[in-house]
Motif scaffolding. Structure first.
Motif, PDB file in Angstrom:
ATOM      1  N   ALA A 118       0.862  -1.185   0.000  1.00  8.96           N
ATOM      2  CA  ALA A 118       0.000   0.000   0.000  1.00  8.96           C
ATOM      3  C   ALA A 118       0.895   1.230   0.000  1.00  8.96           C
ATOM      4  CB  ALA A 118      -0.905   0.015   1.233  1.00  8.96           C
ATOM      5  N   PRO A 119       0.409   2.358  -0.507  1.00 16.81           N
ATOM      6  CA  PRO A 119       1.195   3.585  -0.393  1.00 16.81           C
ATOM      7  C   PRO A 119       1.468   3.891   1.076  1.00 16.81           C
ATOM      8  CG  PRO A 119      -0.617   3.890  -1.936  1.00 16.81           C
ATOM      9  CD  PRO A 119      -0.841   2.564  -1.260  1.00 16.81           C
ATOM     10  N   GLU A 120       2.568   4.570   1.338  1.00 11.21           N
ATOM     11  CA  GLU A 120       2.881   4.924   2.714  1.00 11.21           C
ATOM     12  C   GLU A 120       1.741   5.737   3.322  1.00 11.21           C
ATOM     13  OE1 GLU A 120       6.801   6.768   2.326  1.00 11.21           O
ATOM     14  OE2 GLU A 120       7.632   4.986   3.302  1.00 11.21           O
ATOM     15  N   ARG A 121       1.425   5.443   4.555  1.00  8.76           N
ATOM     16  CA  ARG A 121       0.307   6.115   5.220  1.00  8.76           C
ATOM     17  C   ARG A 121       0.653   7.582   5.487  1.00  8.76           C
ATOM     18  NH1 ARG A 121      -1.644   3.410  10.600  1.00  8.76           N
ATOM     19  NH2 ARG A 121      -2.602   1.901   9.160  1.00  8.76           N
TER      20      ARG A 121
ATOM     21  N   LYS B  27      13.269  -1.998 -16.128  1.00 11.00           N
ATOM     22  CA  LYS B  27      11.962  -2.558 -15.762  1.00 11.00           C
ATOM     23  C   LYS B  27      10.843  -1.618 -16.215  1.00 11.00           C
ATOM     24  CE  LYS B  27       9.698  -4.442 -11.596  1.00 11.00           C
ATOM     25  NZ  LYS B  27       8.546  -3.576 -11.392  1.00 11.00           N
ATOM     26  N   ASP B  28      11.004  -0.321 -15.969  1.00 10.96           N
ATOM     27  CA  ASP B  28       9.997   0.653 -16.385  1.00 10.96           C
ATOM     28  C   ASP B  28       9.906   0.744 -17.904  1.00 10.96           C
ATOM     29  OD1 ASP B  28       9.361   1.235 -13.785  1.00 10.96           O
ATOM     30  OD2 ASP B  28      10.601   3.026 -13.663  1.00 10.96           O
TER      31      ASP B  28
ATOM     32  N   GLY C  60       7.095   4.435  -0.826  1.00  6.29           N
ATOM     33  CA  GLY C  60       7.359   5.826  -1.118  1.00  6.29           C
ATOM     34  C   GLY C  60       7.641   6.139  -2.568  1.00  6.29           C
ATOM     35  N   ALA C  61       7.695   5.120  -3.436  1.00  9.44           N
ATOM     36  CA  ALA C  61       8.012   5.336  -4.847  1.00  9.44           C
ATOM     37  C   ALA C  61       6.750   5.687  -5.629  1.00  9.44           C
ATOM     38  CB  ALA C  61       8.678   4.096  -5.435  1.00  9.44           C
ATOM     39  N   ALA C  62       6.966   6.201  -6.841  1.00 11.78           N
ATOM     40  CA  ALA C  62       5.847   6.582  -7.706  1.00 11.78           C
ATOM     41  C   ALA C  62       5.067   5.345  -8.147  1.00 11.78           C
ATOM     42  CB  ALA C  62       6.371   7.330  -8.927  1.00 11.78           C
TER      43      ALA C  62
ATOM     44  N   ARG D 186       5.019   0.248  -9.139  1.00 11.66           N
ATOM     45  CA  ARG D 186       4.091  -0.014 -10.239  1.00 11.66           C
ATOM     46  C   ARG D 186       3.016  -1.029  -9.869  1.00 11.66           C
ATOM     47  NH1 ARG D 186       4.102   1.069 -15.622  1.00 11.66           N
ATOM     48  NH2 ARG D 186       6.186   1.978 -15.468  1.00 11.66           N
ATOM     49  N   THR D 187       3.329  -1.992  -9.022  1.00 10.87           N
ATOM     50  CA  THR D 187       2.298  -2.971  -8.662  1.00 10.87           C
ATOM     51  C   THR D 187       1.125  -2.285  -7.955  1.00 10.87           C
ATOM     52  OG1 THR D 187       3.397  -3.498  -6.564  1.00 10.87           O
ATOM     53  CG2 THR D 187       3.954  -4.855  -8.468  1.00 10.87           C
ATOM     54  N   LEU D 188       1.410  -1.223  -7.191  1.00 13.99           N
ATOM     55  CA  LEU D 188       0.319  -0.467  -6.565  1.00 13.99           C
ATOM     56  C   LEU D 188      -0.430   0.343  -7.610  1.00 13.99           C
ATOM     57  CD1 LEU D 188       1.991   0.860  -3.282  1.00 13.99           C
ATOM     58  CD2 LEU D 188       0.937  -1.357  -3.762  1.00 13.99           C
TER      59      LEU D 188
END
Length: 657
Positions: free
Chosen positions: A67-70, A461-462, A631-633, A639-641
């Motif tokens: 999950a994205p960082e809270r 990968k991107d 914390g990544a885009a 990317r999985t998020l």
């Protein structure tokens, strides 16, 4: 909405679905969510909380997330490191889990079972938040295996079998039931696979000879206790699964690693329990994956990419597409020369600070001269700069020597050894040096060169996910040589595992076979045999052979009843790639279209509302097993998020149509 699979990708789907509902608010129609999995929701199969605590993650605690960082108190999701810092975020932890969590730091490598507990916590929080939303009628969790999916006039019909809870192989425990769903998310993760032809032949021959052959498997599913003590077990593969096998057969049987004052590389000694087998390990490179550096970050802040500029490559591709709409980059010609420059610059820049006496000129001047060579305006694929760089090193840094990056993946390439004992000495020295290098962290030039290579991998990968690298280049170049190289150098275990392996080698519990091992079954003796053409020694023999690898992630090789039915009935198909001759080759993953990734049927038509997440996207993404980086885009290292968010948004859009 049916979510098939409640592991990491299914959990991310539910968390993003809740986030989208909360963000948008106004929905005129009610939603029911049904989640299917035969394993514990959240942890799923690979991250089962029931597996051995000896099985460790190969990424530090600060890296992974589902999950994205809270950032707001009401967010049900949070990163693993946030969960660690919050002491479990209110989860009811066992005493073992609480102890592990209290001892953990951002740079620690946790047990996989503990990460599974984090996954379960996020799953439960997401489900609870969904259930409280006024648009959600129900979130139902079915402990069941979906075995078939059929297309109806306006929806999909899923057939499932209930299973009894259990690890590692839940058994069917009830009558098949069906469910009509308007939309389906396939997040099935690791699924069983049939053996490849060579493995099938070995398994059949082993059965006929009365030998034990353990095919590729999830380590937590292997019956390690059935391998006899005192006998020789041959293990094929020295990657991440090998270290699980090593742990299960040593400390998992009561052995102990004890700290001694030997320094890095000799920090441990092993006290056997007497119940260990003799482990004979073999792999193509002849050595295990290199250890991770002792740093907190997945990619340290001191590592930068000066030359590998994805935006510049994208611009050049766009210019080429004016004349050729299908233009793409080739890895060897357009990407590797730039990344190669970055790796060399990192190595010698760190070496200039760490080992200034090894240069014949002022180290800073050398780095400046090297940078000028690397900056030279040659075509990206030209080898002129590489020759100039080699000459510069030979002249001004002969003691450092030129870093042959591809050769790092095969440290004993073309080296012959006159005896088995000579090879053991060489590998033990290799392990000790690797441990020393890892303990030096950002001070070690080689480890920082590898970290730069890893940073470049994330860019590649991107690029693959964006369709910027051609099929033939990906097949023959990225997967042909770059992937094995970067996996062996940058995807290794924590240094603890290398220290342990060195201790086991000194205790004669583990022995190594040289590069390019040859496995067979000797008819006269009825034993497995293994030998290396680079080591002049008799073949090692044993009655047990373990394939230290995961089941193949290839949809045409799948043993999943659901995936098999979808492909056989033409509701799904393998993605088609093309080699350098333009010939079609089935890819590893499912054929999908667009983002979110809609599954494509055998006629090439995308389904309106079946979405694919995770490992079965391996033909349109690369490195699908790598977790999202906290914390990544969401269109980058997380990317999985982003995939889960795209699917969640489309699910909600479809629900209002």
């Amino acid at each position: 909405m049916a979510v098939v699979g409640a592991g990491p990708r299914g959990t991310s789907t539910l968390e993003r679905l809740e986030s989208e509902l909360r963000r948008t608010q106004n929905y005129s129609r009610k939603i029911t969510v049904v989640v299917f999995d035969v394993h514990d929701p959240g942890a799923g199969h690979v991250w089962s909380t029931a597996q051995s605590r000896h099985f460790l993650m190969n990424t530090p605690a600060g890296f992974p997330t589902v999950a994205p960082e809270r950032t707001h108190a009401e967010d049900p999701g949070l990163s693993f490191d946030q969960w660690r810092a919050l002491g479990g975020d209110g989860a009811a932890l066992s005493s073992v889990e609480a102890e592990e969590l209290a001892a953990m730091e951002r740079g620690s490598y946790p047990p996989r079972a503990l990460y599974g507990r984090y996954l379960r916590h996020v799953f439960e929080a997401a489900v609870s938040a969904l259930r409280s939303h006024e648009a959600v009628v129900e979130v139902r969790i079915e402990r069941a295996e979906v075995t078939a999916l059929h297309r109806g006039d306006a929806d999909y019909l899923l057939y499932a079998h209930p299973v009894a809870a259990g690890h590692p192989h839940p058994k069917r425990s009830g009558e098949q039931f069906s469910l009509h769903a308007h939309a389906v998310v396939l997040a099935v993760g690791h699924v069983p696979a049939h053996l490849n032809p060579a493995q099938k032949a070995m398994a059949l021959a082993a059965s006929e000879a009365g030998l034990t052959y353990q095919g590729p498997n999830v380590p937590g599913d292997v019956a390690w206790d059935k391998i006899p003590a005192g006998e020789t077990v041959l293990v094929r593969g020295l990657g991440l699964n090998f270290f699980d096998a090593m742990a299960a057969l040593t400390v998992g049987r009561g052995g102990q690693f004890n700290e001694v004052n030997g320094g890095p590389g000799r920090a441990l000694e092993y006290w056997p329990s007497g119940r260990e087998p003799r482990i004979v390990a073999a792999s193509r490179r002849g050595t295990p994956y290199r250890a991770k550096s002792c740093i907190e970050e997945f990619i340290p802040a001191s590592v930068t990419l000066r030359y590998l500029d994805a935006e510049l490559i994208i611009q050049k591709i766009a210019e080429a597409r004016v004349l050729n709409p299908g233009a793409t980059a080739r890895f060897d010609a357009h990407v590797w020369p730039l990344l190669h420059r970055d790796v060399l610059l990192a190595y010698y820049s760190f070496a200039a600070r760490r080992h200034p006496a090894r240069f014949n000129v002022e180290p800073e001047q050398f780095v400046k001269s090297l940078t000028e060579v690397l900056d030279a305006e040659h075509q990206a694929g030209s080898q002129v700069w590489l020759q100039s760089a080699r000459q510069l090193v030979e002249k001004y840094a002969p003691e450092m020597g030129f870093l042959d990056v591809p050769l790092l993946g095969r440290p004993f390439d073309q080296n012959g050894f006159s005896s088995m004992s000579d090879y053991q000495v060489a590998v033990k020295e290799y392990l000790e040096y690797d441990a020393i290098s890892s303990h030096e962290g950002e001070k070690n030039p080689l480890k920082m060169a590898i970290a730069t290579l890893n940073a470049g991998r994330m860019v590649v990968k991107d690029m693959i996910a964006e369709g910027l690298i051609s099929d033939e280049s990906r097949l023959g170049e990225v997967q042909g040589w770059f992937e094995p190289l970067v996996e062996g150098l940058a995807s290794g275990p924590p240094v603890q595992r290398i220290e342990e392996l060195a201790a086991l080698a000194r205790a004669n519990i583990v022995e190594f076979i040289g590069p390019d091992p040859e496995f067979a079954i000797d008819a006269p003796t009825g034993m497995f045999t293994v030998s290396s053409p680079w080591v002049d020694a008799p073949a090692c023999t044993g009655r047990t052979l373990v394939e230290a690898m995961m089941p193949a992630n290839r949809v045409l090789q799948t043993a999943s009843p659901l995936l098999r039915q979808l492909i056989d009935d033409g509701l799904a198909a393998a993605f088609t790639m093309h080699n350098d001759q333009g010939e079609p080759i089935p890819g590893q993953g499912l054929d999908v279209k667009g983002e979110p990734y809609r599954m494509v049927d055998g006629r090439g038509v995308p389904h309106r509302a079946i979405f694919v997440l995770g490992l079965q996207l391996s033909s349109v993404q690369w490195g699908t097993a790598i977790a999202a980086q906290a914390g990544a885009a969401l269109d980058g290292a997380a990317r999985t998020l982003g995939d889960a968010q795209n699917a969640a948004r489309e699910l909600l859009r479809l629900s209002q149509v």
